[in-house]
Design an enzyme around this catalytic site. Structure first.
Site, PDB file in Angstrom:
ATOM      1  N   LYS A  13       3.767   8.084  12.468  1.00  0.00           N
ATOM      2  CA  LYS A  13       2.858   7.784  13.577  1.00  0.00           C
ATOM      3  C   LYS A  13       2.647   6.287  13.530  1.00  0.00           C
ATOM      4  O   LYS A  13       2.968   5.649  14.341  1.00  0.00           O
ATOM      5  CB  LYS A  13       1.574   8.494  13.506  1.00  0.00           C
ATOM      6  CG  LYS A  13       1.404   9.857  13.671  1.00  0.00           C
ATOM      7  CD  LYS A  13      -0.261  10.628  13.930  1.00  0.00           C
ATOM      8  CE  LYS A  13      -0.860  10.077  12.696  1.00  0.00           C
ATOM      9  NZ  LYS A  13      -0.449  11.048  11.627  1.00  0.00           N
ATOM     10  N   ARG A  88      -8.886  12.887  15.241  1.00  0.00           N
ATOM     11  CA  ARG A  88      -8.128  13.704  14.586  1.00  0.00           C
ATOM     12  C   ARG A  88      -9.147  15.001  14.548  1.00  0.00           C
ATOM     13  O   ARG A  88      -8.906  15.853  13.695  1.00  0.00           O
ATOM     14  CB  ARG A  88      -8.230  12.988  12.957  1.00  0.00           C
ATOM     15  CG  ARG A  88      -6.958  12.428  12.457  1.00  0.00           C
ATOM     16  CD  ARG A  88      -7.372  11.767  11.089  1.00  0.00           C
ATOM     17  NE  ARG A  88      -6.302  12.054  10.200  1.00  0.00           N
ATOM     18  CZ  ARG A  88      -5.539  10.784   9.966  1.00  0.00           C
ATOM     19  NH1 ARG A  88      -5.935   9.726  10.545  1.00  0.00           N
ATOM     20  NH2 ARG A  88      -4.573  10.702   9.171  1.00  0.00           N
ATOM     21  N   ARG A 127       6.916   7.923  -0.254  1.00  0.00           N
ATOM     22  CA  ARG A 127       6.416   6.900   0.618  1.00  0.00           C
ATOM     23  C   ARG A 127       5.975   5.706  -0.275  1.00  0.00           C
ATOM     24  O   ARG A 127       5.245   5.934  -1.448  1.00  0.00           O
ATOM     25  CB  ARG A 127       5.329   7.257   1.705  1.00  0.00           C
ATOM     26  CG  ARG A 127       4.915   6.086   2.401  1.00  0.00           C
ATOM     27  CD  ARG A 127       4.267   6.885   3.556  1.00  0.00           C
ATOM     28  NE  ARG A 127       3.156   7.284   3.619  1.00  0.00           N
ATOM     29  CZ  ARG A 127       2.279   7.620   4.688  1.00  0.00           C
ATOM     30  NH1 ARG A 127       2.996   7.408   5.879  1.00  0.00           N
ATOM     31  NH2 ARG A 127       1.041   8.238   4.776  1.00  0.00           N
ATOM     32  N   ARG A 160       0.238   4.854  -2.058  1.00  0.00           N
ATOM     33  CA  ARG A 160      -1.054   5.053  -1.884  1.00  0.00           C
ATOM     34  C   ARG A 160      -1.656   6.174  -2.547  1.00  0.00           C
ATOM     35  O   ARG A 160      -0.907   7.237  -2.676  1.00  0.00           O
ATOM     36  CB  ARG A 160      -1.129   5.143  -0.350  1.00  0.00           C
ATOM     37  CG  ARG A 160      -1.354   4.012   0.694  1.00  0.00           C
ATOM     38  CD  ARG A 160      -1.186   4.358   2.154  1.00  0.00           C
ATOM     39  NE  ARG A 160      -1.916   5.759   2.582  1.00  0.00           N
ATOM     40  CZ  ARG A 160      -1.725   6.070   3.699  1.00  0.00           C
ATOM     41  NH1 ARG A 160      -1.222   5.479   4.851  1.00  0.00           N
ATOM     42  NH2 ARG A 160      -2.433   6.983   4.174  1.00  0.00           N
ATOM     43  N   ARG A 171      -4.214  16.791   2.568  1.00  0.00           N
ATOM     44  CA  ARG A 171      -4.344  16.257   3.835  1.00  0.00           C
ATOM     45  C   ARG A 171      -3.443  17.261   4.994  1.00  0.00           C
ATOM     46  O   ARG A 171      -3.954  17.147   6.025  1.00  0.00           O
ATOM     47  CB  ARG A 171      -3.557  14.711   3.669  1.00  0.00           C
ATOM     48  CG  ARG A 171      -4.356  14.072   3.138  1.00  0.00           C
ATOM     49  CD  ARG A 171      -3.483  12.632   2.904  1.00  0.00           C
ATOM     50  NE  ARG A 171      -3.408  11.956   3.693  1.00  0.00           N
ATOM     51  CZ  ARG A 171      -2.304  10.633   3.945  1.00  0.00           C
ATOM     52  NH1 ARG A 171      -1.540  10.456   2.725  1.00  0.00           N
ATOM     53  NH2 ARG A 171      -2.373  10.092   5.045  1.00  0.00           N
TER      54      ARG A 171
HETATM   55  P1  AMP Z   1      -3.822   7.410   7.838  1.00  0.00           P
HETATM   56  O1  AMP Z   1      -3.418   6.157   7.323  1.00  0.00           O
HETATM   57  O2  AMP Z   1      -3.913   7.520   9.356  1.00  0.00           O
HETATM   58  O3  AMP Z   1      -2.924   8.448   7.397  1.00  0.00           O
HETATM   59  O4  AMP Z   1      -5.338   7.814   7.410  1.00  0.00           O
HETATM   60  C1  AMP Z   1      -5.614   7.708   5.930  1.00  0.00           C
HETATM   61  C2  AMP Z   1      -6.968   8.437   5.590  1.00  0.00           C
HETATM   62  O5  AMP Z   1      -8.156   7.900   6.508  1.00  0.00           O
HETATM   63  C3  AMP Z   1      -6.999   9.902   6.173  1.00  0.00           C
HETATM   64  O6  AMP Z   1      -6.425  10.905   5.299  1.00  0.00           O
HETATM   65  C4  AMP Z   1      -8.493  10.189   6.301  1.00  0.00           C
HETATM   66  O7  AMP Z   1      -9.154  10.357   5.136  1.00  0.00           O
HETATM   67  C5  AMP Z   1      -8.910   8.863   6.866  1.00  0.00           C
HETATM   68  N1  AMP Z   1      -9.037   8.714   8.418  1.00  0.00           N
HETATM   69  C6  AMP Z   1      -8.210   7.833   9.348  1.00  0.00           C
HETATM   70  N2  AMP Z   1      -8.347   8.343  10.346  1.00  0.00           N
HETATM   71  C7  AMP Z   1      -9.418   9.133  10.368  1.00  0.00           C
HETATM   72  C8  AMP Z   1     -10.130   9.820  11.489  1.00  0.00           C
HETATM   73  N3  AMP Z   1      -9.842   9.656  12.815  1.00  0.00           N
HETATM   74  N4  AMP Z   1     -11.142  10.477  11.265  1.00  0.00           N
HETATM   75  C9  AMP Z   1     -11.397  10.806   9.974  1.00  0.00           C
HETATM   76  N5  AMP Z   1     -10.763  10.198   9.007  1.00  0.00           N
HETATM   77  C10 AMP Z   1      -9.754   9.357   9.290  1.00  0.00           C
END
Ligand code: AMP
Length: 214
Positions: A13, A88, A127, A160, A171
């Protein structure tokens, strides 16, 4: 265009949101990036978000929705935006609908980047991310030119914390339980488009552009 990207963590994404953002000159809004910037800056939001992120859980909706509302109110979103990682959960999607309704804006598309779990696991364990500029690499599929060093800003890349193997499984589980229901939510709204995301980045990019009519 106003676009939401859906897909499992590691589906690509972030990469595709960046491509769309550059093609259309619209902002790329990533809630994950916003949380990471807050963690880096040691803000109260960052401290709270980190607890959940490190475990592979979602940050609670009440901490998440306001930052998106504020971001969408920024004038640079008038021409459009690409949301990456938000919504989400179903409540977040309902909240987004109501915020956009208040702004008299309608989403043009929700694009699902579809990748199987086993491919996600392989991808995420390899990654690497630049902690300085946010660039994303993969040790096998998209390596840095100099091993371990960001091509763009020359900072050493890292894994990360939430890309560690056990967190990846959490996740994915979180994704299936809380985020996957959004696929039928947007399907029912007649907004869902899908692009297969298992192949090379360039192929996925063409599919993404084609699905969005770009
Ligand atoms: P991402 O970089 O989008 O994979 O997000 C990393 C982490 O941030 C996720 O695993 C969640 O813990 C948190 N996170 C990001 N976006 C959201 C969201 N819309 N709602 C809740 N947690 C989020």
């Amino acid at each position: 265009m106003k676009i939401v990207l859906l897909g499992a963590p590691g589906a690509g994404k972030g990469t595709q949101a960046k491509n769309i953002s550059e093609r259309l000159s619209i902002p790329h809004i990533s809630t994950g990036d916003i949380f990471r910037a807050n963690i880096k800056g040691n803000t109260p939001l960052g401290l709270k978000a980190k607890e959940y992120m490190d475990k592979g859980q979602l940050v609670p909706d009440e901490l998440t929705v306001e930052i998106v509302k504020d971001r969408l109110a920024n004038p640079d979103c008038e021409k459009g935006f690409v949301l990456d990682g938000f919504p989400r959960t179903i409540p977040q999607a309902e909240y987004l609908d109501s915020v956009l309704g208040e702004m008299s804006i309608e989403l043009d598309a929700t694009l699902l980047i579809s990748v199987k779990d086993e491919d996600i696991i392989e991808r995420m364990s390899g990654r690497r991310t630049c902690p300085n500029c946010g660039a994303s690499y993969h040790v096998a599929f998209n390596p840095t030119k100099v091993e371990g060093i960001c091509d763009i800003c020359k900072t050493p890349v890292i894994q990360r914390a939430d890309d560690a193997a056990e967190t990846v499984l959490n996740r994915l589980e979180t994704y299936h339980k809380q985020t996957q229901p959004l696929i039928s939510y947007y399907e029912k709204a007649g907004k869902l488009k899908t692009a297969e995301g298992a192949d090379a980045v360039e192929e996925t990019t063409s599919r993404v552009f084609e699905a969005l009519g770009l």
